[in-house]
Design a protein around this motif. Sequence first.
Motif, PDB file in Angstrom:
ATOM      1  N   TRP A  57       0.849  -1.182   0.000  1.00 48.09           N
ATOM      2  CA  TRP A  57       0.000   0.000   0.000  1.00 48.09           C
ATOM      3  C   TRP A  57       0.890   1.240   0.000  1.00 48.09           C
ATOM      4  CZ3 TRP A  57      -4.866  -0.950  -1.051  1.00 48.09           C
ATOM      5  CH2 TRP A  57      -5.475  -2.136  -0.616  1.00 48.09           C
ATOM      6  N   HIS A  58       0.407   2.300  -0.605  1.00 50.45           N
ATOM      7  CA  HIS A  58       1.179   3.549  -0.660  1.00 50.45           C
ATOM      8  C   HIS A  58       0.919   4.444   0.540  1.00 50.45           C
ATOM      9  CE1 HIS A  58       3.151   7.073  -2.324  1.00 50.45           C
ATOM     10  NE2 HIS A  58       2.030   7.774  -2.294  1.00 50.45           N
ATOM     11  N   ASN A  59      -0.319   4.468   1.014  1.00 46.26           N
ATOM     12  CA  ASN A  59      -0.764   5.475   1.991  1.00 46.26           C
ATOM     13  C   ASN A  59      -1.344   4.805   3.230  1.00 46.26           C
ATOM     14  OD1 ASN A  59      -1.464   8.310   2.646  1.00 46.26           O
ATOM     15  ND2 ASN A  59      -3.574   7.556   2.518  1.00 46.26           N
ATOM     16  N   TYR A  60      -1.187   5.484   4.379  1.00 44.64           N
ATOM     17  CA  TYR A  60      -1.785   5.019   5.627  1.00 44.64           C
ATOM     18  C   TYR A  60      -2.277   6.232   6.391  1.00 44.64           C
ATOM     19  CZ  TYR A  60      -2.106   2.732  10.251  1.00 44.64           C
ATOM     20  OH  TYR A  60      -2.537   2.242  11.460  1.00 44.64           O
ATOM     21  N   LYS A  61      -3.535   6.178   6.820  1.00 42.03           N
ATOM     22  CA  LYS A  61      -4.103   7.297   7.575  1.00 42.03           C
ATOM     23  C   LYS A  61      -5.287   6.780   8.370  1.00 42.03           C
ATOM     24  CE  LYS A  61      -4.966  11.681   8.621  1.00 42.03           C
ATOM     25  NZ  LYS A  61      -5.662  12.610   7.734  1.00 42.03           N
ATOM     26  N   ASN A  62      -5.365   7.209   9.627  1.00 44.25           N
ATOM     27  CA  ASN A  62      -6.493   6.837  10.495  1.00 44.25           C
ATOM     28  C   ASN A  62      -6.666   5.325  10.592  1.00 44.25           C
ATOM     29  OD1 ASN A  62      -6.957   9.578  10.801  1.00 44.25           O
ATOM     30  ND2 ASN A  62      -8.557   9.646   9.235  1.00 44.25           N
ATOM     31  N   GLY A  63      -5.550   4.607  10.655  1.00 40.57           N
ATOM     32  CA  GLY A  63      -5.621   3.161  10.824  1.00 40.57           C
ATOM     33  C   GLY A  63      -5.954   2.388   9.573  1.00 40.57           C
ATOM     34  N   LYS A  64      -6.012   3.050   8.421  1.00 36.51           N
ATOM     35  CA  LYS A  64      -6.416   2.384   7.176  1.00 36.51           C
ATOM     36  C   LYS A  64      -5.348   2.543   6.107  1.00 36.51           C
ATOM     37  CE  LYS A  64     -10.248   2.101   3.876  1.00 36.51           C
ATOM     38  NZ  LYS A  64     -11.562   2.680   3.454  1.00 36.51           N
ATOM     39  N   SER A  65      -5.005   1.434   5.463  1.00 38.58           N
ATOM     40  CA  SER A  65      -4.035   1.440   4.362  1.00 38.58           C
ATOM     41  C   SER A  65      -4.780   1.547   3.033  1.00 38.58           C
ATOM     42  CB  SER A  65      -3.202   0.162   4.378  1.00 38.58           C
ATOM     43  OG  SER A  65      -2.533   0.022   5.606  1.00 38.58           O
ATOM     44  N   THR A  66      -4.329   2.467   2.176  1.00 39.51           N
ATOM     45  CA  THR A  66      -5.026   2.709   0.911  1.00 39.51           C
ATOM     46  C   THR A  66      -4.022   2.964  -0.212  1.00 39.51           C
ATOM     47  OG1 THR A  66      -5.175   5.084   1.376  1.00 39.51           O
ATOM     48  CG2 THR A  66      -7.062   3.725   2.027  1.00 39.51           C
ATOM     49  N   ILE A  67      -4.498   2.940  -1.430  1.00 39.64           N
ATOM     50  CA  ILE A  67      -3.797   3.257  -2.681  1.00 39.64           C
ATOM     51  C   ILE A  67      -2.727   2.195  -2.980  1.00 39.64           C
ATOM     52  CG2 ILE A  67      -2.542   4.967  -4.054  1.00 39.64           C
ATOM     53  CD1 ILE A  67      -3.629   7.143  -2.220  1.00 39.64           C
ATOM     54  N   ASN A  68      -2.940   1.469  -4.048  1.00 45.77           N
ATOM     55  CA  ASN A  68      -1.973   0.454  -4.456  1.00 45.77           C
ATOM     56  C   ASN A  68      -0.608   1.101  -4.676  1.00 45.77           C
ATOM     57  OD1 ASN A  68      -1.122  -2.135  -5.166  1.00 45.77           O
ATOM     58  ND2 ASN A  68      -1.600  -1.845  -7.329  1.00 45.77           N
ATOM     59  N   GLY A  69       0.431   0.439  -4.209  1.00 49.37           N
ATOM     60  CA  GLY A  69       1.765   1.034  -4.191  1.00 49.37           C
ATOM     61  C   GLY A  69       2.320   1.322  -5.571  1.00 49.37           C
ATOM     62  N   TYR A  70       3.189   2.327  -5.623  1.00 49.01           N
ATOM     63  CA  TYR A  70       3.908   2.692  -6.846  1.00 49.01           C
ATOM     64  C   TYR A  70       5.306   2.101  -6.795  1.00 49.01           C
ATOM     65  CZ  TYR A  70       0.070   6.018  -6.879  1.00 49.01           C
ATOM     66  OH  TYR A  70      -1.183   6.575  -6.852  1.00 49.01           O
ATOM     67  N   LEU A  71       6.016   2.184  -7.902  1.00 55.85           N
ATOM     68  CA  LEU A  71       7.370   1.647  -7.953  1.00 55.85           C
ATOM     69  C   LEU A  71       8.239   2.257  -6.860  1.00 55.85           C
ATOM     70  CD1 LEU A  71       9.432  -0.163  -9.406  1.00 55.85           C
ATOM     71  CD2 LEU A  71       9.987   1.807 -10.861  1.00 55.85           C
ATOM     72  N   GLU A  72       8.029   3.545  -6.550  1.00 60.08           N
ATOM     73  CA  GLU A  72       8.849   4.183  -5.513  1.00 60.08           C
ATOM     74  C   GLU A  72       8.698   3.487  -4.170  1.00 60.08           C
ATOM     75  OE1 GLU A  72       6.126   7.801  -3.760  1.00 60.08           O
ATOM     76  OE2 GLU A  72       7.444   8.285  -5.425  1.00 60.08           O
ATOM     77  N   ASP A  73       7.500   2.977  -3.877  1.00 62.49           N
ATOM     78  CA  ASP A  73       7.283   2.288  -2.607  1.00 62.49           C
ATOM     79  C   ASP A  73       8.101   1.008  -2.540  1.00 62.49           C
ATOM     80  OD1 ASP A  73       5.185   4.057  -1.484  1.00 62.49           O
ATOM     81  OD2 ASP A  73       4.038   3.388  -3.214  1.00 62.49           O
ATOM     82  N   TYR A  74       8.068   0.234  -3.613  1.00 66.13           N
ATOM     83  CA  TYR A  74       8.811  -1.029  -3.646  1.00 66.13           C
ATOM     84  C   TYR A  74      10.319  -0.783  -3.650  1.00 66.13           C
ATOM     85  CZ  TYR A  74       4.315  -3.170  -4.737  1.00 66.13           C
ATOM     86  OH  TYR A  74       3.004  -3.588  -4.682  1.00 66.13           O
ATOM     87  N   ALA A  75      10.771   0.131  -4.515  1.00 60.84           N
ATOM     88  CA  ALA A  75      12.211   0.365  -4.663  1.00 60.84           C
ATOM     89  C   ALA A  75      12.827   0.875  -3.367  1.00 60.84           C
ATOM     90  CB  ALA A  75      12.458   1.351  -5.802  1.00 60.84           C
TER      91      ALA A  75
END
Length: 671
Positions: A459-477
């Motif tokens: 996941w790319h984003n986390y807020k208020n206990g919830k993970s959202t938005i499928n990750g981008y290459l920057e997240d994995y790299a």
Amino acid sequence: MNQLSSETSPYLLQHAQNPVYWKAWNDKTLAQAAASNKLMIVSIGYSACHWCHVMEHETFENDEAAQTMNAHFISIKIDREERPDIDATYMKAIQIMTGRGGWPLNVVTLPDGRPVWGGTYFRKEEWIETLEQLQQLYTNNPEKMIDYAEKLHAGIQSISVMQPQKSENELRQDLLKPLIEKWKKSFDPEFGGMARAPKFMMPNNYKFLQRYGYENHDSELLDFVDLTLTKMAYGGLFDTIDGGFSRYSVDMKWHVPHFEKMLYDNGQLVSLYSDAFKRTKNPLYQEIVEKTLTFISKELTTDEGAFYCALDADSLNAGKHLEEGAFYVWTKRELQELIKDDFDLFVQVFNINDFGHWEHKNYVLIQNQNIETLAQANNLSISELQNKKKNWEQLLYSAREKRSKPRLDDKVLTSWNAIMLTGCVDAYKAFQNEKYLKTALKNADFLIKKQWHTDGHLWHNYKNGKSTINGYLEDYALLCEAFIALYEVTFDEKWLLHAKQLTDYCFDHFYEEQSAFFSFTSKLDQQLIAPHYETEDNVIPASNSVMANNLHKLSIFFENPFYEETVTKMLQHIVPQIDYPSAFSNWLYLFLKDSDQSRELAICGSEAIQNLKNINQEYLPNVIVAGSEQETNLPFLNNRFSKNENLFYVCRNKTCDLPKKALSEITDLKP
């Protein structure tokens, strides 16, 4: 109606009370635009962006502007930090249209998302007038607008698609020298950095220049790196009172910043100053790292061990109005009342004079002389002046804490957390402070539990206990890079296995075999109007360059020829095309892997971790380290463990020397 109140992004929530009928970017909004055949306004910014706030106040809070937008357009607000893919696509569009970019980024598009007009900051009158002209043109002559959109779309696609290229010439290390000589011509010899304003810190540039200067015994280059790091530390860019760097300086001397503090800058700068300390043992660099990590711990760290994104540039002034830098600046009278008898000395240290004046009788603290020189000039010992400086900073900190603090962007991004995690690891390498390693491990645990789904995606984003938005290459790299860094201080192979798992997921979901590069978005995600391949290093290194550096290390650890072949193909495409080396510094850092100075070091035996600590405190950017305190199946370490011995293997280009039995026997790690 304005629909942003249901969003979690701090930036979108800042706009939730605007009279504009803002919507979020989602399938429903895009379908509505297509069904109504209305032009879309796509407005992109981020919570800490000062000029985004200015345009909001002047334009988006204005009823007349809102009336024009609501009558004829579907208006979409986007947090560029949540959706860097959308931001990158439309940034290309305005760079084609205007020759420049920045935030706020505002584009008008056809109902299908193809842009027809755009720019950055607009005053209310210009904004309204332009929107009315565009709407009139779309009503009376839509063919003309569609024709322009098609041509612009073709331009965006042409610069977005990676064309496979392979250099016919061998990639030789001597290609670097003319690039460095060209780069040197843009250096600022007085204040460091590049000879222009505004000045961005660009940590990766100095990471490369430091390594290149070190490996090639270029004292001029190393002196320039140290000048830059010192002047950045002295400038108002660095918050000497509470730690942490602002995003950039508006002037040549690193004095007056855009006051927002971003997590990604500070994570990279912790790494950079830690490496510079290992090379120089300069106590100033240690001070910068310690203050910055203290700031991160106090202001940007959650109970779960995650890191928040940023502090805003703006804060409430004495009149309760948002003002850029209000939290950070001082009047002379305020300082006199706080410092009292030591004020004359304080003036000398922090330049409460023309050199340190900003505007409207406000001062931003800046040093232009080192403590040693000032102590001698005032008949003080160095320790006396250092203690006075520390006490002054504590006085100012206590007074400043009574002010209204800058607004916090409290979302958590996987990629930025990984950068900060790596920063903590690099600080641990340099200073062996266990607190830094504990912080890194706690953050890694958070990212694994909250941001890594059981099906393999991030996941790319986390807020208020919830993970959202499928990750981008920057997240994995960047997370892969952080896991490798954790292995480099623990020799716990689970971190390498995690890094390999993320890497193999990227080959399945991001890799484009024809181009030999990774796309920025997953193949599982809905594609935008053009693909995006992030290859140019900027304030954050390009995700492809980070991935390539990871692949190189993993190819060694796992003896994986496919990984190394992929790295070679990527470099063969990038290196021959480099004209401005500052935009490819992380690629050039990787390119140094083929220099004569590159080494791999295996440390095996019961004292491997202690020996690793000693190695990690040395500046050895040319050395990739692996090791174990027990028998292991890691390919690079296969058959190198001996139960009753401590052994050290130095390798070059897959060829290893006979093992040494003591660290002191190794003489060829340093250039």
